[in-house]
Design a protein around this motif. Structure first.
Motif, PDB file in Angstrom:
ATOM      1  N   GLU A  73       0.746  -1.116   0.069  1.00 45.10           N
ATOM      2  CA  GLU A  73       0.033   0.056   0.114  1.00 45.10           C
ATOM      3  C   GLU A  73       0.862   1.211   0.059  1.00 45.10           C
ATOM      4  O   GLU A  73       0.489   2.100  -0.831  1.00 45.10           O
ATOM      5  CB  GLU A  73      -0.900  -0.086   1.230  1.00 45.10           C
ATOM      6  CG  GLU A  73      -2.025  -1.005   1.247  1.00 45.10           C
ATOM      7  CD  GLU A  73      -1.523  -2.414   1.328  1.00 45.10           C
ATOM      8  OE1 GLU A  73      -2.359  -3.500   1.117  1.00 45.10           O
ATOM      9  OE2 GLU A  73      -0.320  -2.533   1.978  1.00 45.10           O
ATOM     10  N   GLN A  74       1.788   1.138   0.773  1.00 45.95           N
ATOM     11  CA  GLN A  74       2.651   2.534   0.929  1.00 45.95           C
ATOM     12  C   GLN A  74       3.550   2.689  -0.472  1.00 45.95           C
ATOM     13  O   GLN A  74       3.692   3.781  -1.062  1.00 45.95           O
ATOM     14  CB  GLN A  74       3.756   2.247   1.862  1.00 45.95           C
ATOM     15  CG  GLN A  74       4.713   3.503   2.109  1.00 45.95           C
ATOM     16  CD  GLN A  74       6.083   2.917   3.205  1.00 45.95           C
ATOM     17  OE1 GLN A  74       6.862   2.322   2.805  1.00 45.95           O
ATOM     18  NE2 GLN A  74       5.782   3.479   4.437  1.00 45.95           N
ATOM     19  N   SER A 128       2.314   6.949  -6.964  1.00 43.50           N
ATOM     20  CA  SER A 128       1.626   8.114  -7.934  1.00 43.50           C
ATOM     21  C   SER A 128       2.493   9.206  -8.203  1.00 43.50           C
ATOM     22  O   SER A 128       2.169   9.986  -9.107  1.00 43.50           O
ATOM     23  CB  SER A 128       0.644   8.546  -6.759  1.00 43.50           C
ATOM     24  OG  SER A 128       1.170   9.175  -5.699  1.00 43.50           O
ATOM     25  N   GLN A 154       2.320   1.498  -3.207  1.00 39.86           N
ATOM     26  CA  GLN A 154       1.296   2.181  -4.461  1.00 39.86           C
ATOM     27  C   GLN A 154       1.109   3.575  -4.306  1.00 39.86           C
ATOM     28  O   GLN A 154       0.989   4.449  -5.312  1.00 39.86           O
ATOM     29  CB  GLN A 154      -0.146   1.442  -4.301  1.00 39.86           C
ATOM     30  CG  GLN A 154       0.117   0.023  -4.646  1.00 39.86           C
ATOM     31  CD  GLN A 154       0.413   0.050  -6.494  1.00 39.86           C
ATOM     32  OE1 GLN A 154       0.020   0.805  -7.173  1.00 39.86           O
ATOM     33  NE2 GLN A 154       0.876  -1.146  -6.771  1.00 39.86           N
ATOM     34  N   LEU A 155       1.043   4.280  -3.082  1.00 44.10           N
ATOM     35  CA  LEU A 155       1.000   5.581  -3.120  1.00 44.10           C
ATOM     36  C   LEU A 155       2.179   6.257  -3.369  1.00 44.10           C
ATOM     37  O   LEU A 155       2.038   7.399  -4.157  1.00 44.10           O
ATOM     38  CB  LEU A 155       0.706   5.836  -1.332  1.00 44.10           C
ATOM     39  CG  LEU A 155       0.637   7.200  -1.035  1.00 44.10           C
ATOM     40  CD1 LEU A 155      -0.648   7.996  -1.556  1.00 44.10           C
ATOM     41  CD2 LEU A 155       0.681   7.381   0.368  1.00 44.10           C
ATOM     42  N   GLN A 156       3.278   5.861  -3.147  1.00 38.46           N
ATOM     43  CA  GLN A 156       4.550   6.356  -3.584  1.00 38.46           C
ATOM     44  C   GLN A 156       4.672   6.326  -5.149  1.00 38.46           C
ATOM     45  O   GLN A 156       5.173   7.322  -5.789  1.00 38.46           O
ATOM     46  CB  GLN A 156       5.824   5.600  -3.071  1.00 38.46           C
ATOM     47  CG  GLN A 156       6.063   5.988  -1.721  1.00 38.46           C
ATOM     48  CD  GLN A 156       6.617   7.272  -1.363  1.00 38.46           C
ATOM     49  OE1 GLN A 156       7.080   7.964  -2.335  1.00 38.46           O
ATOM     50  NE2 GLN A 156       6.600   7.573   0.113  1.00 38.46           N
ATOM     51  N   PRO A 158       3.353  12.556  -3.156  1.00 40.55           N
ATOM     52  CA  PRO A 158       2.339  11.385  -3.466  1.00 40.55           C
ATOM     53  C   PRO A 158       1.070  11.520  -3.213  1.00 40.55           C
ATOM     54  O   PRO A 158       0.638  12.624  -2.561  1.00 40.55           O
ATOM     55  CB  PRO A 158       2.650  10.272  -2.328  1.00 40.55           C
ATOM     56  CG  PRO A 158       4.087  10.494  -2.207  1.00 40.55           C
ATOM     57  CD  PRO A 158       4.238  11.938  -2.360  1.00 40.55           C
ATOM     58  N   ARG A 159       0.051  11.149  -4.190  1.00 37.28           N
ATOM     59  CA  ARG A 159      -1.525  11.589  -4.034  1.00 37.28           C
ATOM     60  C   ARG A 159      -2.131  10.346  -3.874  1.00 37.28           C
ATOM     61  O   ARG A 159      -1.868   9.231  -4.624  1.00 37.28           O
ATOM     62  CB  ARG A 159      -1.820  12.521  -5.148  1.00 37.28           C
ATOM     63  CG  ARG A 159      -1.206  13.923  -4.955  1.00 37.28           C
ATOM     64  CD  ARG A 159      -1.738  14.738  -5.688  1.00 37.28           C
ATOM     65  NE  ARG A 159      -1.307  16.262  -5.453  1.00 37.28           N
ATOM     66  CZ  ARG A 159      -0.253  16.910  -5.931  1.00 37.28           C
ATOM     67  NH1 ARG A 159       0.456  16.553  -6.602  1.00 37.28           N
ATOM     68  NH2 ARG A 159       0.133  18.020  -5.613  1.00 37.28           N
ATOM     69  N   THR A 160      -3.453  10.533  -3.275  1.00 36.20           N
ATOM     70  CA  THR A 160      -4.433   9.253  -3.354  1.00 36.20           C
ATOM     71  C   THR A 160      -5.078   9.384  -4.714  1.00 36.20           C
ATOM     72  O   THR A 160      -4.891  10.015  -5.428  1.00 36.20           O
ATOM     73  CB  THR A 160      -5.390   9.516  -2.249  1.00 36.20           C
ATOM     74  OG1 THR A 160      -6.160  10.800  -2.631  1.00 36.20           O
ATOM     75  CG2 THR A 160      -4.654   9.845  -0.873  1.00 36.20           C
ATOM     76  N   GLU A 161      -5.666   7.865  -4.785  1.00 41.56           N
ATOM     77  CA  GLU A 161      -6.486   7.448  -5.916  1.00 41.56           C
ATOM     78  C   GLU A 161      -7.235   8.627  -6.387  1.00 41.56           C
ATOM     79  O   GLU A 161      -7.559   9.200  -7.463  1.00 41.56           O
ATOM     80  CB  GLU A 161      -7.039   6.268  -6.023  1.00 41.56           C
ATOM     81  CG  GLU A 161      -6.107   5.308  -6.138  1.00 41.56           C
ATOM     82  CD  GLU A 161      -5.593   5.075  -7.565  1.00 41.56           C
ATOM     83  OE1 GLU A 161      -6.312   5.446  -8.390  1.00 41.56           O
ATOM     84  OE2 GLU A 161      -4.298   4.710  -7.700  1.00 41.56           O
ATOM     85  N   ALA A 162      -8.152   9.133  -5.240  1.00 37.93           N
ATOM     86  CA  ALA A 162      -9.185  10.270  -5.516  1.00 37.93           C
ATOM     87  C   ALA A 162      -8.434  11.421  -5.979  1.00 37.93           C
ATOM     88  O   ALA A 162      -9.298  12.201  -6.839  1.00 37.93           O
ATOM     89  CB  ALA A 162      -9.961  10.334  -4.150  1.00 37.93           C
ATOM     90  N   GLU A 163      -7.360  11.820  -5.376  1.00 37.28           N
ATOM     91  CA  GLU A 163      -6.657  13.030  -5.613  1.00 37.28           C
ATOM     92  C   GLU A 163      -6.276  12.939  -7.448  1.00 37.28           C
ATOM     93  O   GLU A 163      -6.257  13.775  -8.192  1.00 37.28           O
ATOM     94  CB  GLU A 163      -5.561  13.268  -4.911  1.00 37.28           C
ATOM     95  CG  GLU A 163      -5.992  13.920  -3.628  1.00 37.28           C
ATOM     96  CD  GLU A 163      -4.922  13.833  -2.448  1.00 37.28           C
ATOM     97  OE1 GLU A 163      -4.841  14.738  -1.617  1.00 37.28           O
ATOM     98  OE2 GLU A 163      -3.887  12.999  -2.419  1.00 37.28           O
TER      99      GLU A 163
END
Length: 343
Positions: free
Chosen positions: A240-241, A247, A243-245, A267-272
């Motif tokens: 998970e970490q 981005s 996948q965020l990186q 890094p940004r979330t999927e929504a962002e």
């Protein structure tokens, strides 16, 4: 089949474009890259290469030979080189003299990776142009550099590169297509495959290179084909970490796909991401980044092993980006521990 083909844990190397994160200066970016090179040296990576780019906005990798000298001066055993010098931008004599001088400084730790792309936009390329990008001109330039740096240059050369004589500059050919594979094979040189941003022909290119490799070429420096495959890497303590990186890299390539380049983003979330990157652009960036390993150390090791099995690569060169330079060093440490053959 070589031992490297039987064992998935081939040597690992690092490719660096000296990127600027948002808020960084050029000096900051260069310092961060030198810190990463020192970490790679300490951790047992095989080589650290700088890629030549010009007028690209937020990359500080234009003076490639100077970066190589700086990194080699700050490290002890790792090979340092170009991934690559874009030959159309340079006079071959100057390249031979620069890399001959680097070898005089640092001994047998210097690599000269050569490419035919300009590494910039067409207007900037016109200001830089010194050598034709046509295949025949590329072959002729490499042959000339081989003669200038040989232990016994033939009599009758109209011009000498005295500082390069006897250094036998180790050369690689960079490419992403069968055209680059043909040149590497014809020259009898190792082939570095630019699959980290151009994955569309890379398997065909590797196959063509191996099938047509000419060990008896006048410029040959190896007895059998040698391939290094470029892979995008994002590694974290957890999937998970990571996948965020990842981005951060996705945002960078979305800028490449649209021509709206920007500094390295946090890094940004999927929504962002969904708010910032149109779906079609994200799909294109994702396709460009298809040769990648993203996840926890165990996940990344399994993915890299799969890439080695698929390509029979003799070595992997990793392209990794992080908004925080400390995260890039941390990634190198995590992979060194997990890969097992480093340190």
């Amino acid at each position: 089949m070589s031992s490297a083909h039987r064992a998935p844990h081939v040597p690992l190397s690092v490719l660096d474009l000296v990127p600027l994160s948002e808020g960084m200066t050029m000096r900051d970016a260069i310092t961060a890259s030198m810190d990463a090179a020192m970490a790679a040296d300490r951790l047992g990576y095989e080589r650290y290469w700088f890629a030549e780019h010009h007028s690209t906005g937020h990359l500080a990798s234009s003076a490639t030979a100077l970066l190589i000298d700086r990194a080699a001066s700050m490290t002890e055993r790792i090979r340092v080189g170009s991934g690559g010098i874009m030959l159309p931008n340079h006079a071959p004599l100057r390249v031979a003299e620069d890399f001959g001088t680097l070898i005089q400084f640092h001994g047998d730790r210097i690599d000269l990776g050569l490419g035919r792309a300009p590494g910039t936009d067409p207007v900037t390329a016109q200001f830089l142009a010194r050598t034709s990008a046509e295949p025949a001109a590329f072959l002729q330039a490499v042959e000339q550099m081989h003669l200038w740096s040989s232990a016994a240059p033939p009599q009758g050369l109209r011009v000498a590169a005295d500082v390069a004589e006897g250094t036998e500059i180790p050369m690689w050919v960079l490419g992403s297509t069968t055209n680059g594979a043909d040149l590497a094979a014809q020259l009898g040189l190792p082939f570095a495959v630019a699959s980290h941003f151009a994955p569309f022909q890379y398997l065909q290119a590797i196959d063509r290179y191996r099938r047509t490799f000419q060990a008896d070429a006048a410029t040959a420096q190896i007895a059998e084909p040698r391939t290094m495959v470029a892979v995008n890497l994002t590694i974290g303590d957890t999937d998970e970490q990571a996948q965020l990186q990842f981005s951060t890299l996705l945002q960078m390539f979305a800028g490449v796909a649209t021509g709206a380049r920007q500094p390295i983003q946090p890094p940004r979330t999927e929504a962002e991401l969904a708010q910032r990157i149109p779906e079609a652009v994200r799909a294109k960036a994702d396709q460009m980044l298809s040769v990648r390993a993203v996840g926890s150390p165990a996940t990344v090791v399994a993915q890299l092993e799969d890439i080695v099995r698929t390509t029979h690569a003799d070595e992997l060169i990793l392209s990794l980006y992080a908004f925080n330079p400390a995260d890039r060093v941390r990634a190198l440490e995590l992979l060194a521990d997990a890969w097992g053959t480093l340190r």
